[in-house]
Enzyme design. Structure first.
Site, PDB file in Angstrom:
ATOM      1  N   HIS A  87     -14.411  25.236  -0.050  1.00 27.94           N
ATOM      2  CA  HIS A  87     -14.107  26.847  -0.214  1.00 27.94           C
ATOM      3  C   HIS A  87     -12.756  27.034  -0.828  1.00 27.94           C
ATOM      4  CE1 HIS A  87     -18.092  28.152   1.247  1.00 27.94           C
ATOM      5  NE2 HIS A  87     -18.058  26.864   1.893  1.00 27.94           N
ATOM      6  N   GLU A 135       2.928   5.812   3.185  1.00 27.10           N
ATOM      7  CA  GLU A 135       4.199   5.051   3.569  1.00 27.10           C
ATOM      8  C   GLU A 135       4.427   3.577   3.256  1.00 27.10           C
ATOM      9  OE1 GLU A 135       5.323   5.626   7.596  1.00 27.10           O
ATOM     10  OE2 GLU A 135       7.512   5.765   7.078  1.00 27.10           O
ATOM     11  N   LYS A 195      17.155  10.926   6.148  1.00 25.12           N
ATOM     12  CA  LYS A 195      17.806  10.871   7.306  1.00 25.12           C
ATOM     13  C   LYS A 195      19.235  10.638   7.220  1.00 25.12           C
ATOM     14  CE  LYS A 195      14.303   7.971   9.730  1.00 25.12           C
ATOM     15  NZ  LYS A 195      13.814   6.762  10.207  1.00 25.12           N
TER      16      LYS A 195
HETATM   17  O1  PA5 Z   1       5.021   3.541  10.029  1.00 20.69           O
HETATM   18  C1  PA5 Z   1       6.408   3.451  10.278  1.00 20.69           C
HETATM   19  O2  PA5 Z   1       7.017   2.591  10.264  1.00 20.69           O
HETATM   20  C2  PA5 Z   1       6.834   5.015  10.525  1.00 20.69           C
HETATM   21  O3  PA5 Z   1       6.290   5.862  10.426  1.00 20.69           O
HETATM   22  C3  PA5 Z   1       7.746   4.812  12.150  1.00 20.69           C
HETATM   23  O4  PA5 Z   1       6.460   4.589  12.840  1.00 20.69           O
HETATM   24  C4  PA5 Z   1       8.178   5.980  12.395  1.00 20.69           C
HETATM   25  O5  PA5 Z   1       9.288   6.447  11.424  1.00 20.69           O
HETATM   26  C5  PA5 Z   1       8.843   6.003  13.865  1.00 20.69           C
HETATM   27  O6  PA5 Z   1       9.961   5.034  13.853  1.00 20.69           O
HETATM   28  P1  PA5 Z   1      10.124   4.347  15.372  1.00 20.69           P
HETATM   29  O7  PA5 Z   1       8.872   3.847  15.946  1.00 20.69           O
HETATM   30  O8  PA5 Z   1      11.112   3.452  14.994  1.00 20.69           O
HETATM   31  O9  PA5 Z   1      10.799   5.654  16.071  1.00 20.69           O
END
Ligand code: PA5
Length: 444
Positions: free
Chosen positions: A306, A285, A420
């Protein structure tokens, strides 16, 4: 040093000139990180906040953990992505992948809100039947669909089971300090809340209430976690030749430029498998932007030798491995000699099983390196809370520096929004009417 970089097995792929040539880039990334928000590098959880971490909130976490331990047989942790994975990985690593099956004083812990599968949720609801429950709902934005939906279901369950007053004693929310749906809901219902600091994004939030509350409920020593992170902060503060965290980032960057575009984080201990998931989350990410980035993947050996082992050894040469070599396992097992030796395994006996695992590691590193797969090795003394905190800090800082070296911002995730928007449109969320018709036409 609890985490030490061993670059012996990348040496034949990277020469010294390349390591010298990349130094200005490391320095530039280091400076960008130090100057972020003009506050210093205050992004890796509480350890880096300029005023140190919030001691009052830290002791409230410990109090809340005790309260949950005394009231609940089961803690339900609700969150997705960075907002849950670190805690889950910590509990598997520090306690056990079989934590919920162990005989223990602390509650079982289940994680929900990390998918939208009705089967998964129903199964956990049935596990909760007849048991005392507490909930820790975690969302920085407070609007993420998966945890919001799961929370609606568990809030309702707790209110029906205990009544509204007792339910509010059993619900703990970790969210933004002042805004968002979850913060507003928590204030109006009177839940105890914990803060995800403004500057710390989900995947960098393990070392805040996000990770620390569930980790403390599982009975881990969160003071030691923070101490380990602090030690790493000091160890990796300066950009010098001894900074293994920056050297790791530099090696990754050089390999990427040599078309090694997949990094496989390898462990030889299944209790580290969830840590590899956390690694994928953190690097995927943070780095995968603007059509750039190393694709993070992971394997648990010898299991995956494996299956994936074939591809790694003989398939296309796009991979490099980063092997986490835990020097001392939490437990060992002495292998006795068998007089009859019908299975022919006496050559493995009269020694600890960890020796067999070590030879598998050494043999695999040599085979893969010779097969065209560079191996970076991260040597970890042993697994405990302190080393967990140290490792989290190591990977988070290496990730941030790596992303800046690539020229991308580690702290945003614009790509996550696309799915989303489509999902909301298809579900008929108000405001998405035009997209709904357009997408439905495409699906016909
Ligand atoms: O690292 C990140 O920013 C994302 O993985 C968020 O943690 C995830 O999308 C969840 O977001 P939120 O804490 O706003 O619900």
């Amino acid at each position: 040093m609890p985490v030490k970089l061993n670059s012996n097995y990348v040496k034949s792929y990277i020469n010294n000139n390349e390591l010298v040539a990349i130094k200005p880039q490391i320095e530039a990334a280091h400076q960008t990180l130090m100057n972020k928000n003009g506050l210093g590098n205050d992004f890796l959880g509480w350890v880096n906040l300029p005023s140190d971490y919030d001691k009052e909130e830290f002791s409230r976490i410990k109090e809340a953990a005790k309260k949950i331990q005394s009231k609940a047989d089961v803690l339900i942790v609700i969150g997705i992505g960075g907002s849950y994975l670190g805690a889950r990985a910590a509990i598997e690593l520090l306690k056990s992948p079989f934590y919920n099956n162990l005989k223990k004083e602390t509650p079982d812990i289940y994680f929900v809100g990390n998918n939208i599968s009705p089967t998964y949720l129903n199964e956990i609801l049935s596990i909760c039947e007849g048991r005392d429950i507490a909930v820790n709902v975690i969302s920085k934005s407070g609007t993420t669909t998966e945890p919001a939906l799961a929370f609606r279901i568990f809030k309702d369950l707790l209110e029906k089971k205990y009544g509204k007053e007792e339910a509010k004693e059993r619900i703990f929310a970790t969210t933004d300090k002042s805004k968002g749906t979850l913060k507003n809901l928590s204030d109006s219902e009177g839940y105890e809340t914990f803060v995800i600091p403004d500057d710390i994004g989900g995947r960098f939030s393990v070392l805040t209430a996000v990770g620390l509350l569930p980790i403390a409920v599982a009975g881990c020593d969160i003071d030691a976690v923070m101490q380990g992170a602090r030690d790493a902060q000091l160890a990796f503060a300066e950009n010098d030749d001894n900074n293994d965290c920056y050297t790791y980032a530099a090696l990754r960057n050089i390999l990427y430029r040599k078309n090694k575009s997949v990094e496989m984080l390898v462990t030889y201990d299944p209790s580290f498998t969830l840590m590899t998931e956390w690694f994928k989350q953190l690097f995927g990410e943070s780095e995968g932007k603007d059509n750039k980035g190393i694709f993070p993947t992971a394997a648990t050996f010898s299991t995956d030798l494996h299956s994936l082992g074939q591809f790694i050894q003989d398939g296309s040469k796009i991979i490099f491995e980063t092997v986490v070599d835990i020097k001392k396992p939490k437990q060992d097992l002495f292998l006795e000699e068998d007089k009859e030796n019908l299975d022919g395994l006496n050559f493995l006996t009269n020694q600890n099983m960890s020796v067999v695992n070590r030879k598998a590691l050494e043999g695999t590193i040599l085979a893969h390196t010779e097969g065209g797969i560079p191996n970076i090795v991260l040597e970890v003394d042993e697994i405990d809370e302190k080393n967990f905190g140290y490792m989290v800090y190591f990977f988070e800082k290496a990730c941030a520096v790596s992303a800046y070296m690539l020229g991308v911002n580690p702290f945003d995730q614009p790509g996550v929004e696309s799915y989303k928007k489509n999902m909301f449109a298809l579900l008929g969320k108000p405001g998405y009417e035009a997209q709904k018709a357009e997408l439905e036409a495409k699906l016909k």
